[in-house]
Each structure stands twice: as C-alpha cells, then as structure tokens.
Design a protein around this motif. Sequence first.
Motif, mmCIF file in Angstrom:
data_model
loop_
_atom_site.group_PDB
_atom_site.id
_atom_site.type_symbol
_atom_site.label_atom_id
_atom_site.label_comp_id
_atom_site.label_asym_id
_atom_site.label_seq_id
_atom_site.Cartn_x
_atom_site.Cartn_y
_atom_site.Cartn_z
ATOM 1 N N LYS A 6 0.065 4.112 0.980
ATOM 2 C CA LYS A 6 -0.299 5.011 2.081
ATOM 3 C C LYS A 6 0.240 4.514 3.430
ATOM 4 C CE LYS A 6 -2.982 7.244 -0.872
ATOM 5 N NZ LYS A 6 -2.640 8.562 -1.410
ATOM 6 N N CYS A 7 -0.007 3.205 3.721
ATOM 7 C CA CYS A 7 0.353 2.701 5.056
ATOM 8 C C CYS A 7 1.421 1.625 5.018
ATOM 9 C CB CYS A 7 -0.889 2.176 5.774
ATOM 10 S SG CYS A 7 -1.510 0.597 5.113
ATOM 11 N N CYS A 18 0.840 -1.203 0.000
ATOM 12 C CA CYS A 18 0.000 0.000 0.000
ATOM 13 C C CYS A 18 0.874 1.252 0.000
ATOM 14 C CB CYS A 18 -0.911 0.001 1.217
ATOM 15 S SG CYS A 18 -1.856 1.536 1.420
ATOM 16 N N ALA A 69 -7.414 2.986 2.202
ATOM 17 C CA ALA A 69 -7.064 3.936 1.139
ATOM 18 C C ALA A 69 -7.434 3.376 -0.227
ATOM 19 C CB ALA A 69 -5.577 4.242 1.176
ATOM 20 N N CYS A 120 -5.798 0.040 5.715
ATOM 21 C CA CYS A 120 -6.074 1.443 6.067
ATOM 22 C C CYS A 120 -7.266 2.025 5.320
ATOM 23 C CB CYS A 120 -4.840 2.306 5.827
ATOM 24 S SG CYS A 120 -4.433 2.582 4.073
ATOM 25 N N TYR A 129 -6.556 3.900 -4.488
ATOM 26 C CA TYR A 129 -5.465 4.401 -5.313
ATOM 27 C C TYR A 129 -5.505 3.713 -6.664
ATOM 28 C CZ TYR A 129 -4.005 0.248 -2.738
ATOM 29 O OH TYR A 129 -3.987 -0.983 -2.146
ATOM 30 N N CYS A 155 -6.760 -0.603 -0.141
ATOM 31 C CA CYS A 155 -6.035 -1.267 0.934
ATOM 32 C C CYS A 155 -7.015 -1.737 1.994
ATOM 33 C CB CYS A 155 -5.016 -0.314 1.548
ATOM 34 S SG CYS A 155 -4.124 -1.010 2.963
ATOM 35 N N GLU A 167 0.132 3.043 -8.472
ATOM 36 C CA GLU A 167 0.684 3.633 -7.251
ATOM 37 C C GLU A 167 1.196 2.578 -6.276
ATOM 38 O OE1 GLU A 167 -1.493 7.227 -5.635
ATOM 39 O OE2 GLU A 167 -3.053 6.405 -6.933
#
Length: 679
Positions: A147-148, A145, A163, A161, A165, A158, A169
């Motif tokens: 983000k996390c 992920c 998120a 978390c 995307y 994800c 990414e």
Amino acid sequence: MSEPRQILVTSALPYANGSIHLGHMLEYIQTDMWVRFQKLRGNQCIYVCADDAHGSAIMLRAEKEGITPEQLIANVQAEHSGDFADFLVDFDNFHSTHSEENRELSSLIYTRLRDAGHIATRSVTQYFDPEKGMFLADRFIKGTCPKCAAEDQYGDNCEKCGATYAPTELKNPKSAISGATPVLRDSQHFFFKLPDFQAMLQQWTRSGTLQDAVANKLAEWLDSGLQEWDISRDAPYFGFEIPGEPGKYFYVWLDAPIGYMASFKNLCARRPELDFDAFWNEGSKAELYHFIGKDIVNFHALFWPAMLEGSGFRKPTAVNVHGYLTVNGAKMSKSRGTFIKARTYLDHLQPEYLRYYYAAKLGRGVDDLDLNLEDFVQKVNSDLVGKVVNIASRCAGFIHKGNDGVMVAGDAAPELTEAFLTAAPSIAEAYEGRDFGRAMREIMALADRANAWIADKAPWSLAKQEGKQDEVQAICAQGVNLFRQLVIFLKPVLPVLAADAEAFLNVAPLTWNDHQSRLENHQLNPFKALMSRIEPAKVEAIVAASKEDLLAAEAKAPAGNGELAKDPLSAEIEFDTFAAVDLRVALIVKAEAVPGADKLLHLTLDIGDERRNVFSGIKSAYPDPSKLEGRLTMMVANLKPRKMRFGVSEGMVMAAGPGGEEIYLLSPDSGAKPGQRIK
C-alpha cells in the motif's frame, strides 16, 4: 447455611517464550484475589494455569540458544513460577501444555470433533522457506508494504500505514528466519468447522456468560458469519502431532485452552478428593471461570466453547475479560522505562503494594487500567499505611503498656461495630462481581470512620490523665477489633499483611465469617511494623532499571557522524536520520498555562493509540490556551522524553514563526485523523 460451591478458575496461559511483566500480572493478581475471596468464604475453589509451551517461536528460539525446546520451556517455567510465587499468586497447580495430559485430551477432543463431522481438510497455498525447510507463519515473512511501499513490514499488516493484507501481497518478500526468498507451496490443512456452532454461540454469548461490551463485540463476528478455523501446522513444528496424520501438528491455539483441562487433570492425580469428570463433563454442577485479556476473546468465547460443545464437554460458566495496562497514561514503553518486568519490580518493592493498587483500580468492565506511578505511591502510602496499619499502630502500644497486651471486653463504639457488620455483605458482593475498586472504596471508607473515631477519642491524651486508663483500654480494644475486621476484608488482596496481622492478633487464620465476632479479654502479641511507606526513590529505581536493556542496546549501536555543526542551518543530516523522525497528527485535547512558567503551555495530545503530555513554549502566541483545544497539529512522537521542572514532556509540537506573538502551530490538511503518520 448454603452448601460450599465447587469452582474451577483459570487465567490465560503465559507464553513460554519471555518474561512476565506488570501487564501480565494485572490478570494473575486479579484472578488470585477472586480465588482467595472464594476460599475465604469457605468455597472449594481451585486455581490452575500452565505455560503455553508450543509453536514455531519456541522452536526457533531454542534453536538459536542451542538447546532443545524442552530445555527452553523448563527454564522459562522456573522463571515464571518464581515470579508468580513472589507476587503471592497462589495456583493450586501451574503446569505446562507440553504434557501427557494435554496430549491425551487434545487427541480426544480432536477425534470426537472429527468423528462428529466437525473437521474439514483442504489444500492451502502459503509461503515456504527453501533454506529452512518450513512453511512460514505471517510474522516470519517480511517485505515491502503493497500500500505505502514501507520496507521491512510483516506479512499481515504494515506498522507504517496500518494496512492489512495477505502475505502473498507483500513486495520483495523475505523469510525473517533465514533471509531467503520464500516460494509458494501447497499443503493439506485441517479446519475446525466453527460455522456448525453459529446458533449455539449466538445464544451462549448472550446468556450472561460475558460482559455486555464483549458480547457486543463478538456479535460483529457472528453477524458477519463465522469462518472455518485452520487448526493444523506442518512439520517442523514444536507441538503435538495430529492423530493419524504424520507431519501435521495441532496449531498452538488448539491445544492451549485444553491446557486448562490438562492442568486440572494433573492436579486430580495428586488430590484424590478432586474428580475431573465432575468438573468437566457435560451437565457438571461445578462452576468454571476463565480470566483473560480482551485481545484473546475470540479464542475463548467462540472457538473454545464450540470445541467443548462439539466434543461433549461442559462450557464455561463465565469468561471474565479485562483491559490492558497502561503506565502513566500511555502504553508501556522501554524507552521511558515503563515496560516493567515482574522481577524488576520485585527487586525493589513488596508485591502487596501493586496488588492493592490494581485492586483499587479494577472494575467489572474491560476498560484499560492505568498505573500512574505518582498516584501509586500516594495511594498505597495513604490507604494502607496511613489508614489501615495506622489503626493498629495507634492502639497496640497503649494495650501493651497499660494492660500487659490484653484487650478488655466491651464495645466502646456500638455504632461503628454495626456499620462494619452492615458493610460486609456489600463488600462481599463487590468481590464476587470482580468490582474490586468498589470493594476497596468501601473498605477505606470504614477505615476513615475508624480513624476519625480514634482521633476524636484521642487515647494518647487520655493516657496522660488520672483515672482515664479504663477508657483508654476500651478505646484501643475497639480500635484493634475494627482493625481486625479491615484485615479480614482485605485478606484476598493482602495475604502477607493478613498473616502478619494474625500473628500480632494472636489468632488462627481468619475467615470471612470471623468479621461477625470480636476479640475480648484476649492476649495480643507484641506489635511489629506491618507495612512501611513506599519511597519514591524505589519507584524511580524501577524505571531506571527498566531502561537498562535499551541503554545497553544503544551503547552497542554504531556511532553516528558526530555532533551537528553549531549553526544548525548549515548542518547536513543523512536521509535515514530524517526518515527516523516519527511525525504524527495530534489532536489537542487540553491546553492550559503552566503555573510559574512564563512561556510554556501544557498540552494533552491524542495521537490515536495513546495520549501524550507536551510542554511547548508557545504561550506568547496563544494567551487563551483553551482556544487550541479540539485543533489538529503535528508532533514529533519519537523524541526522547525530557524531564522538566513542571513534569515530563513526551514529544514536540511543530510550529514556525519569528517568535513572540508570531508563532504558528503547523496543522495537517483537512481530513487528517489523530495518530496518522506524516510522510
């Protein structure tokens, strides 16, 4: 007398890649009850469906099993058809999207859209699996992920978390199919110009075709501006090739709803009285209804009507949307045994029990429906056995014993007869509006009145008295007539009970209008038990059987490091073991003492997507449990549920302290929200 209506009805197409479960059955049972009601009223109502048989997932599963996709979808269709039939879902036709009718109609609709200027083409960059030789859908890409940094996450969102995307990414992307590192490649894709239909959809979605809540949700899409819709996929792909475009295939959601039309066209070829054009051409006087779940609203209420409008076909009269199924107040769970397959249920219980329970809980809205297993047993036993069937079983014996099974003429309770007649239009209105719960409540209120009247007259007591036999026969004939009317009202929900009751009553199949007449000087057949009570052990067996797959998987898992040391503080665990603990922020919705328990509080916890019941030994520190309500705490959400004398505890709240009054619930920092995972 009004002319019979012409109605075509569909349910969402089940994907030909897995078994039917009780969440699916909610939709098909709901639709079937509505269709049976229309037929009972004398309308021409056709119910069609099909397996949704295209897409990469089916292609890959077939490859894994060493069979062709055609063999796979044939096997799944046989399983699905058996489950639906045994749940008394009476399709006029159950077809497949992998059919010549669907190929022809998909090509026709596409070429009409293309020729009218509603198709665009442009290059798209996406991940490609160099080992498998195919472009990868988002769900076939996994990585870290962005983000996390959680590993093994899918290409679009994800699970740790939450998120969202783009697949590009993801860090360290891997193909979920081959494990290879994917590469970026360009490909020409085809797009349906959905924005061309913005004005039409704004009007159509507010025209009464949708529930208000659904129309409001769609308004968010419409207000933000519609985007063009990618309707193509590259080979290899199991589906229909786009006309004139070798190696390009229709995306599964392009031809799936066209499967409704294809299933009906297939039926028309076998039933000459049906005219495909009369139902589907623009300006059709026939009615068209789709029953779907709320997760696929955008496809059915934006893309689908736009496709129909752009290709010269009629749009749906209405799209009826329902919510999800929960079991015991939570999402269906394999670990709890509440992810129940249709066949597992059918192995233990009669389908009409569930049909009635769903009917009793279904309203017009899109709220989720909860299958509470204890309530399920109680309600079915109370309503169907204790109220409806009880009327016939109470009265039939006296008629057979005292008058050779012949019902006498006369009306022993004119006020009840009138009440049943007066209630019929309201019950019909509830059925028509898909407010099945209201219909069941009104029917059971009539059953209560009938039972109360019979109990007041007490024919079993009168039968012991001299000179009371005529009165006994009049009471019991009235009781059977009231039972007959209840059977008519319940026939869309309980077709087998209705057929068995018709055999006992010695009558032809009942229609809705038969509720206006009575049986007099009429010979009954011997009474046989029409329905037995649900044994709670049968429900427990369903839950146990639903856990079997999970237990088998656990049995195959590698053994751990053995038991922890007897002193838990001296025991060491691996980091992966600790990381497997799912800590969540939980909102205490309700807190109350447990009757008969010295130390326990019963906590109802909101963890975002569901509610959990937890029993916690913290009563000594919180003598007034209500003060905990509204407070945030932390809980272990993936602890195996524990059956206790007071109920099932579905997790553990985190607390610290030496005990007694010194126990302190752990709380997250301010700003935390229910359901958030704690890292």
